[in-house]
Write an enzyme that holds these catalytic residues in place. Structure first.
Site, PDB file in Angstrom:
ATOM      1  N   LYS A 119      24.016  38.480  43.178  1.00 24.71           N
ATOM      2  CA  LYS A 119      24.488  38.080  41.828  1.00 24.71           C
ATOM      3  C   LYS A 119      25.009  36.646  41.895  1.00 24.71           C
ATOM      4  CE  LYS A 119      28.781  39.290  40.487  1.00 24.71           C
ATOM      5  NZ  LYS A 119      29.667  38.198  40.015  1.00 24.71           N
ATOM      6  N   ASN A 120      25.814  36.333  42.880  1.00 25.28           N
ATOM      7  CA  ASN A 120      26.502  35.040  42.920  1.00 25.28           C
ATOM      8  C   ASN A 120      25.639  33.888  43.403  1.00 25.28           C
ATOM      9  OD1 ASN A 120      28.648  36.342  41.840  1.00 25.28           O
ATOM     10  ND2 ASN A 120      29.848  36.425  43.732  1.00 25.28           N
ATOM     11  N   ARG A 155      32.650  34.684  32.126  1.00 23.94           N
ATOM     12  CA  ARG A 155      33.299  33.388  32.338  1.00 23.94           C
ATOM     13  C   ARG A 155      32.493  32.516  33.284  1.00 23.94           C
ATOM     14  NH1 ARG A 155      35.426  31.953  36.163  1.00 23.94           N
ATOM     15  NH2 ARG A 155      36.883  30.639  35.066  1.00 23.94           N
ATOM     16  N   CYS A 169      40.386  36.270  33.260  1.00 26.54           N
ATOM     17  CA  CYS A 169      39.616  37.521  33.304  1.00 26.54           C
ATOM     18  C   CYS A 169      40.490  38.530  34.034  1.00 26.54           C
ATOM     19  CB  CYS A 169      38.295  37.307  34.007  1.00 26.54           C
ATOM     20  SG  CYS A 169      38.528  37.057  35.738  1.00 26.54           S
ATOM     21  N   ARG A 225      41.824  31.872  36.249  1.00 25.99           N
ATOM     22  CA  ARG A 225      40.494  31.251  36.442  1.00 25.99           C
ATOM     23  C   ARG A 225      40.375  29.902  35.704  1.00 25.99           C
ATOM     24  NH1 ARG A 225      37.047  35.616  37.862  1.00 25.99           N
ATOM     25  NH2 ARG A 225      35.650  34.109  38.778  1.00 25.99           N
ATOM     26  N   LEU A 278      39.199  21.779  38.032  1.00 20.29           N
ATOM     27  CA  LEU A 278      38.456  21.086  39.098  1.00 20.29           C
ATOM     28  C   LEU A 278      37.052  20.708  38.611  1.00 20.29           C
ATOM     29  CD1 LEU A 278      39.496  23.294  42.170  1.00 20.29           C
ATOM     30  CD2 LEU A 278      40.506  21.126  41.406  1.00 20.29           C
ATOM     31  N   ASP A 290      36.040  38.950  47.484  1.00 21.08           N
ATOM     32  CA  ASP A 290      35.307  39.984  46.734  1.00 21.08           C
ATOM     33  C   ASP A 290      35.258  41.304  47.483  1.00 21.08           C
ATOM     34  OD1 ASP A 290      32.854  37.699  45.308  1.00 21.08           O
ATOM     35  OD2 ASP A 290      34.944  38.107  44.850  1.00 21.08           O
ATOM     36  N   ARG A 348      28.085  45.239  35.651  1.00 20.05           N
ATOM     37  CA  ARG A 348      27.891  43.779  35.549  1.00 20.05           C
ATOM     38  C   ARG A 348      27.350  43.208  36.859  1.00 20.05           C
ATOM     39  NH1 ARG A 348      32.766  40.297  33.512  1.00 20.05           N
ATOM     40  NH2 ARG A 348      31.274  38.819  34.364  1.00 20.05           N
TER      41      ARG A 348
HETATM   42  C1  EPZ Z   1      33.089  32.613  42.574  1.00 20.53           C
HETATM   43  O1  EPZ Z   1      34.001  32.544  41.487  1.00 20.53           O
HETATM   44  C2  EPZ Z   1      32.492  34.010  42.520  1.00 20.53           C
HETATM   45  N1  EPZ Z   1      31.777  34.191  41.246  1.00 20.53           N
HETATM   46  C3  EPZ Z   1      33.601  35.049  42.638  1.00 20.53           C
HETATM   47  O2  EPZ Z   1      32.984  36.342  42.652  1.00 20.53           O
HETATM   48  C4  EPZ Z   1      34.312  34.834  43.968  1.00 20.53           C
HETATM   49  O3  EPZ Z   1      35.386  35.743  44.079  1.00 20.53           O
HETATM   50  C5  EPZ Z   1      34.846  33.387  44.029  1.00 20.53           C
HETATM   51  O4  EPZ Z   1      33.765  32.456  43.831  1.00 20.53           O
HETATM   52  C6  EPZ Z   1      35.503  33.072  45.364  1.00 20.53           C
HETATM   53  O5  EPZ Z   1      34.577  33.286  46.395  1.00 20.53           O
HETATM   54  C7  EPZ Z   1      30.538  33.707  41.129  1.00 20.53           C
HETATM   55  O6  EPZ Z   1      29.986  33.093  42.040  1.00 20.53           O
HETATM   56  C8  EPZ Z   1      29.847  33.968  39.820  1.00 20.53           C
HETATM   57  P1  EPZ Z   1      36.509  29.677  42.704  1.00 20.53           P
HETATM   58  P2  EPZ Z   1      34.669  31.113  41.081  1.00 20.53           P
HETATM   59  O7  EPZ Z   1      36.260  28.581  41.751  1.00 20.53           O
HETATM   60  O8  EPZ Z   1      33.666  30.037  41.253  1.00 20.53           O
HETATM   61  C9  EPZ Z   1      40.916  28.420  41.561  1.00 20.53           C
HETATM   62  C10 EPZ Z   1      32.689  38.579  42.011  1.00 20.53           C
HETATM   63  O9  EPZ Z   1      33.422  39.589  42.113  1.00 20.53           O
HETATM   64  N2  EPZ Z   1      40.299  27.381  40.715  1.00 20.53           N
HETATM   65  O10 EPZ Z   1      36.130  29.503  44.137  1.00 20.53           O
HETATM   66  O11 EPZ Z   1      35.304  31.270  39.755  1.00 20.53           O
HETATM   67  C11 EPZ Z   1      40.723  29.820  40.959  1.00 20.53           C
HETATM   68  O12 EPZ Z   1      41.727  30.080  39.998  1.00 20.53           O
HETATM   69  C12 EPZ Z   1      33.302  37.257  41.586  1.00 20.53           C
HETATM   70  O13 EPZ Z   1      31.468  38.563  42.249  1.00 20.53           O
HETATM   71  C13 EPZ Z   1      41.112  26.422  40.126  1.00 20.53           C
HETATM   72  O14 EPZ Z   1      42.334  26.432  40.301  1.00 20.53           O
HETATM   73  O15 EPZ Z   1      35.781  31.006  42.194  1.00 20.53           O
HETATM   74  C14 EPZ Z   1      40.841  30.725  42.143  1.00 20.53           C
HETATM   75  O16 EPZ Z   1      42.210  30.975  42.397  1.00 20.53           O
HETATM   76  C15 EPZ Z   1      34.789  37.368  41.304  1.00 20.53           C
HETATM   77  N3  EPZ Z   1      40.550  25.472  39.334  1.00 20.53           N
HETATM   78  C16 EPZ Z   1      40.261  29.894  43.281  1.00 20.53           C
HETATM   79  O17 EPZ Z   1      40.226  28.533  42.825  1.00 20.53           O
HETATM   80  C17 EPZ Z   1      39.196  25.420  39.126  1.00 20.53           C
HETATM   81  O18 EPZ Z   1      38.726  24.503  38.400  1.00 20.53           O
HETATM   82  C18 EPZ Z   1      38.841  30.301  43.678  1.00 20.53           C
HETATM   83  O19 EPZ Z   1      38.043  30.131  42.558  1.00 20.53           O
HETATM   84  C19 EPZ Z   1      38.379  26.409  39.728  1.00 20.53           C
HETATM   85  C20 EPZ Z   1      38.948  27.381  40.521  1.00 20.53           C
END
Ligand code: EPZ
Length: 418
Positions: A22-23, A92, A116, A121, A125, A304, A396
């Site tokens: 999915k990711n 999202r 979410c 989220r 960045l 995850d 999902r």
């Molecule tokens: C991706 O989400 C994955 N989703 C998530 O999988 C996964 O848990 C996550 O990466 C971490 O590995 C998809 O790929 C679709 P991040 P993403 O940006 O990109 C903070 C699942 O269950 N952050 O690495 O949203 C954020 O709040 C899902 O399959 C900021 O502060 O994750 C979080 O605490 C859930 N500002 C941390 O970084 C930003 O602009 C990690 O988020 C962006 C993120």
């Protein structure tokens, strides 16, 4: 509303194949927008999240069709650059389309994805990086408008190795002018898959999978076919399902290097694991050892897998500690596990789990995608019948997970409720 009925107690045994990731699929579907032509993708999972991506892409003017095992994306003509609010709220991670739409149309409009089920989220960045690439950002009434004459290469250092921000920068930079460096980049395998796909289309990216990624902007791409990598989190979920039922399974179509932190923990819990080229065999043991988990960006233990491993630790021998370092609200599933007898307390980022002998059946509700998977595992372990509602979350992100588990001997059925 659909729900699962699970009659627990069966050992999972036999062989199963994983679905596509999915990711990896979501950013690669977004990247296909950069090519003014057709793209043929294989192994895209049939899940609700990819269906939402297709809906948004079709609203942009893109044609989506299915040919045998391929999803065919025809992005020859794009006549819209706005992601609708309702679909943004449903998923999202559709914010990942922003970089691709800007890369192709030099403008994009979308609403804040909003929080979410697992945390706030934010996308600061992503937006800060876009501004560094010469993209003007205007925010009004919750809507974000991005526009630029041309996307400029630049050096971007991420405060946190955000997966989505790393992917969005790559998507915006692929058709840009100049060279973009991402420092403190996320190193997840899904980003390597995105790099491999874009380079196959004629892009010029190096470094995915390391902390520094270099994107040399190019001005056109071509039509290719590409196979999405296996879903490492689905594979980890199936391995944990076998573990919690004291089973013995083989999973084909895997990439061992993506699973190292999960394999390490399952072995620490006492599982016997044999690895072949793209196959993994797990033999669980009757009494599982407790162990401690700390979620970290890749190549650390994946967040995850935290709820899924949490369910297994709930019936291991002794006390386990989990520290969730990535998301601020990823323990909601524990309240549901408590209804099934789990003994857990949460102190800030840390969950303390005292292993019990076996879960007891109950009526429980999925709180989010991976928390929902944790409830399925607990139900497989429980003696008796468990009902899991709110399974839209699970649908999902897992392709026919009930069918895969049934194939391995689980007694799980999906039902239509009122
Ligand atoms: C991706 O989400 C994955 N989703 C998530 O999988 C996964 O848990 C996550 O990466 C971490 O590995 C998809 O790929 C679709 P991040 P993403 O940006 O990109 C903070 C699942 O269950 N952050 O690495 O949203 C954020 O709040 C899902 O399959 C900021 O502060 O994750 C979080 O605490 C859930 N500002 C941390 O970084 C930003 O602009 C990690 O988020 C962006 C993120």
């Amino acid at each position: 509303m659909q729900y699962y009925i699970v009659k627990g107690g069966n050992k999972l045994e036999g062989e199963v194949s994983s679905s596509g990731s999915k990711n990896a699929s979501l950013p690669i579907l977004a990247a296909s927008i950069l090519n003014k032509g057709k793209t043929y993708l294989k192994n895209v999972p049939k899940i609700h999240d990819t269906e939402i991506m297709y809906q948004i892409m079709e609203l942009l003017g893109i044609k989506i069709s299915k040919e045998d095992e391929y999803v065919v994306i025809d992005a020859t003509n794009i006549n819209n650059y706005e992601i609708p609010d309702n679909l943004m709220r449903q998923m999202r991670s559709s914010v990942i389309l922003a970089g691709a739409i800007i890369g192709r149309c030099k403008k994009a409009k979308f609403s804040y994805p909003g929080g979410c089920d697992i945390g706030v989220r934010p996308i600061d960045l992503h937006l800060n990086a876009f501004e560094k690439m010469g993209i003007k950002i205007e925010e009004e009434n919750g809507k974000i408008s991005c526009s630029t004459e041309k996307v400029l290469g630049n050096t971007i250092t991420l405060d946190f190795p955000s997966v989505g921000a790393t992917e969005n920068i790559i998507l915006a930079a692929t058709l840009s002018e100049g060279i973009t460096y991402i420092k403190n980049a996320a190193m997840e395998p899904e980003i390597v898959d995105l790099q491999n796909f874009i380079n196959k289309m004629g892009g010029n990216i190096v470094g995915a999978g390391t902390k520094e990624i270099k994107i040399i902007g190019t001005n056109s791409l071509n039509s290719v076919e590409y196979e999405i990598m296996p879903d490492r989190i689905e594979i980890g979920t199936l391995l944990c399902a076998a573990t919690i039922t004291k089973g013995n399974i083989t999973i084909k179509n895997i990439r061992i290097e993506h699973l190292i932190p999960v394999i390490y923990k399952l072995e620490e819990m006492g599982c016997k694991i044999d690895l072949k080229e793209n196959e993994i065999k797990l033999q669980a043991k009757d009494k599982l050892n407790a162990c401690n988990i700390k979620t970290m960006p890749y190549p650390g233990f994946p967040t995850d897998m935290q709820p899924i491993m949490g369910a297994v630790l709930g019936v291991s021998k002794g006390t386990s500690l989990i520290v969730e370092n990535i998301f601020e609200n990823r323990y909601k599933y524990l309240a549901e596990l408590k209804r099934m007898g789990a003994k857990t307390t949460v102190e800030g980022k840390t969950a303390i789990i005292k292993g019990i002998r076996r879960y007891t059946p109950a009526k429980v509700e999925a709180t989010d995608l991976r928390g929902g998977a944790a409830l399925i595992l607990a139900a497989l372990n429980a003696g008796g019948t468990t009902e899991i509602t709110n399974i839209k979350y699970i649908l999902r992100g897992y392709e026919k997970i009930d069918k895969k588990l049934e194939l391995l001997g689980a007694n799980i059925n999906i039902r239509e409720g009122e």
